[in-house]
Design a protein around this motif. Structure first.
Motif, PDB file in Angstrom:
ATOM      1  N   ASN A   1     -37.126  27.610 -17.977  1.00  0.00           N
ATOM      2  CA  ASN A   1     -35.828  27.390 -18.622  1.00  0.00           C
ATOM      3  C   ASN A   1     -35.943  26.848 -20.042  1.00  0.00           C
ATOM      4  OD1 ASN A   1     -34.160  28.386 -16.642  1.00  0.00           O
ATOM      5  ND2 ASN A   1     -34.008  26.441 -15.546  1.00  0.00           N
ATOM      6  N   ARG A   2     -37.160  26.542 -20.485  1.00  0.00           N
ATOM      7  CA  ARG A   2     -37.326  25.981 -21.827  1.00  0.00           C
ATOM      8  C   ARG A   2     -36.738  26.906 -22.897  1.00  0.00           C
ATOM      9  NH1 ARG A   2     -40.299  21.715 -23.708  1.00  0.00           N
ATOM     10  NH2 ARG A   2     -41.516  21.529 -21.791  1.00  0.00           N
ATOM     11  N   LYS A   3     -36.964  28.206 -22.738  1.00  0.00           N
ATOM     12  CA  LYS A   3     -36.482  29.156 -23.759  1.00  0.00           C
ATOM     13  C   LYS A   3     -34.952  29.149 -23.847  1.00  0.00           C
ATOM     14  CE  LYS A   3     -36.767  33.236 -20.650  1.00  0.00           C
ATOM     15  NZ  LYS A   3     -37.426  32.603 -19.488  1.00  0.00           N
TER      16      LYS A   3
ATOM     17  N   GLN B   1     -30.645  25.576 -30.766  1.00  0.00           N
ATOM     18  CA  GLN B   1     -30.613  26.238 -32.065  1.00  0.00           C
ATOM     19  C   GLN B   1     -29.180  26.561 -32.481  1.00  0.00           C
ATOM     20  OE1 GLN B   1     -33.372  26.538 -34.147  1.00  0.00           O
ATOM     21  NE2 GLN B   1     -31.635  26.860 -35.520  1.00  0.00           N
ATOM     22  N   LEU B   2     -28.397  27.061 -31.525  1.00  0.00           N
ATOM     23  CA  LEU B   2     -26.995  27.368 -31.815  1.00  0.00           C
ATOM     24  C   LEU B   2     -26.233  26.089 -32.165  1.00  0.00           C
ATOM     25  CD1 LEU B   2     -24.594  29.365 -31.871  1.00  0.00           C
ATOM     26  CD2 LEU B   2     -24.320  28.952 -29.410  1.00  0.00           C
TER      27      LEU B   2
ATOM     28  N   GLU C   1     -36.079  17.164 -17.524  1.00  0.00           N
ATOM     29  CA  GLU C   1     -37.095  16.666 -18.464  1.00  0.00           C
ATOM     30  C   GLU C   1     -37.353  17.671 -19.583  1.00  0.00           C
ATOM     31  OE1 GLU C   1     -39.827  14.032 -15.462  1.00  0.00           O
ATOM     32  OE2 GLU C   1     -39.027  15.958 -14.839  1.00  0.00           O
ATOM     33  N   VAL C   2     -37.411  18.950 -19.217  1.00  0.00           N
ATOM     34  CA  VAL C   2     -37.587  20.008 -20.225  1.00  0.00           C
ATOM     35  C   VAL C   2     -36.370  20.031 -21.151  1.00  0.00           C
ATOM     36  CG1 VAL C   2     -37.809  22.508 -20.579  1.00  0.00           C
ATOM     37  CG2 VAL C   2     -39.087  21.399 -18.743  1.00  0.00           C
ATOM     38  N   ALA C   3     -35.167  19.876 -20.564  1.00  0.00           N
ATOM     39  CA  ALA C   3     -33.939  19.865 -21.369  1.00  0.00           C
ATOM     40  C   ALA C   3     -33.945  18.713 -22.372  1.00  0.00           C
ATOM     41  CB  ALA C   3     -32.714  19.777 -20.465  1.00  0.00           C
ATOM     42  N   VAL C   4     -34.379  17.535 -21.933  1.00  0.00           N
ATOM     43  CA  VAL C   4     -34.453  16.373 -22.822  1.00  0.00           C
ATOM     44  C   VAL C   4     -35.447  16.641 -23.956  1.00  0.00           C
ATOM     45  CG1 VAL C   4     -35.201  13.951 -22.988  1.00  0.00           C
ATOM     46  CG2 VAL C   4     -33.684  14.679 -21.117  1.00  0.00           C
ATOM     47  N   GLU C   5     -36.579  17.227 -23.610  1.00  0.00           N
ATOM     48  CA  GLU C   5     -37.582  17.556 -24.641  1.00  0.00           C
ATOM     49  C   GLU C   5     -37.030  18.544 -25.661  1.00  0.00           C
ATOM     50  OE1 GLU C   5     -41.355  16.977 -21.544  1.00  0.00           O
ATOM     51  OE2 GLU C   5     -40.937  18.958 -22.383  1.00  0.00           O
ATOM     52  N   GLU C   6     -36.061  19.371 -25.225  1.00  0.00           N
ATOM     53  CA  GLU C   6     -35.496  20.387 -26.120  1.00  0.00           C
ATOM     54  C   GLU C   6     -34.164  19.978 -26.750  1.00  0.00           C
ATOM     55  OE1 GLU C   6     -37.144  22.801 -27.244  1.00  0.00           O
ATOM     56  OE2 GLU C   6     -38.844  22.587 -25.863  1.00  0.00           O
TER      57      GLU C   6
END
Length: 234
Positions: free
Chosen positions: A171-173, A180-181, A207-212
């Motif tokens: 889901n990172r992408k 970006q949007l 956690e991935v969402a927070v990193e992104e």
């Protein structure tokens, strides 16, 4: 594990993700997704420091809202039907799931009647899943251009429900695209400066969402556990 222990664990994992990303933990708000959960579990979470609760159904907000302390904040995170808007405006601190001008206009009407400003997020179907609600990425700015003219509706940011995947890295992408949007909208000032919320990431991938770049995560099972029908309440 108790609700309080689960909350502590989630917060520690958020802190660690923030550290990896060079962010401050206070940049990330935690929504305890309390849909289908009994009031006693919400009260337990409140006593452990939770103040933001996410519900999928208007009816549950109506039932739980008057029973919780005044500083508990309810978020409408599920799909909102236009005929339920009048029940939730003024009770939900934030409506996460706006994906059409028609719905935004209905929220405007109800907010105007109450002389208040309704805070909303635009729901984006980043992964283009047919089974999910939400705008396609290319539909967000055109809708924002229309909604920002509604005087009693304030677009506070964007929200997505990422695919249910085994490996959160998948889901990172999607999180990157939404971030970006979000940045593009802010840099062009299309939002009139009101946008500050990026609601993305759930129990399996927060956690991935927070990193992104998520500023708000929605965690249910990780806090309250998954209680099966017929199973005794713990």
């Amino acid at each position: 594990m108790s609700v309080a222990e689960n909350l502590k664990t989630i917060r520690e994992r958020v802190d660690a993700a923030c550290e990896r990303a060079g962010r401050r933990p206070e940049e990330v708000a935690l929504i305890a997704v309390s849909k289908t959960k009994p009031l006693s579990m919400l009260q337990e979470a409140y006593e452990a420091g939770a103040r933001d609760f996410g519900e999928n159904k208007v009816q549950e907000i109506l039932e739980k809202y008057p029973e919780m302390p005044e500083d508990a904040r309810f978020h409408m995170i599920g799909h909102l039907q236009t005929n339920k808007v009048k029940q939730v405006v003024g009770k939900a601190v934030l409506i996460h799931s706006v994906d059409s001008l028609h719905l935004a206009e209905k929220i405007e009407q109800e907010a105007a009647k109450r002389d208040l400003t309704a805070d909303i997020l635009l729901e984006v179907n980043v992964a283009r899943e047919e089974s999910k609600f939400g705008l396609m990425l290319e539909e967000v700015i055109p809708l924002l251009e229309e909604v920002k003219n509604l005087p009693h509706v304030r677009v506070r940011g964007l929200m997505t429900i990422a695919p249910n995947v085994e490996n959160p890295e998948e889901n990172r992408k999607h999180f990157k695209k939404l971030y970006q949007l979000y940045v593009d909208i802010k840099s062009k000032n299309i939002d009139n400066g009101t946008m500050s919320v990026l609601s993305m990431g759930m129990t399996g991938d927060f956690e991935v969402a927070v990193e992104e770049g998520a500023t708000m995560i929605r965690v249910g099972t990780g806090i309250f556990g998954s209680r099966q029908i017929g199973e005794k309440k713990e």
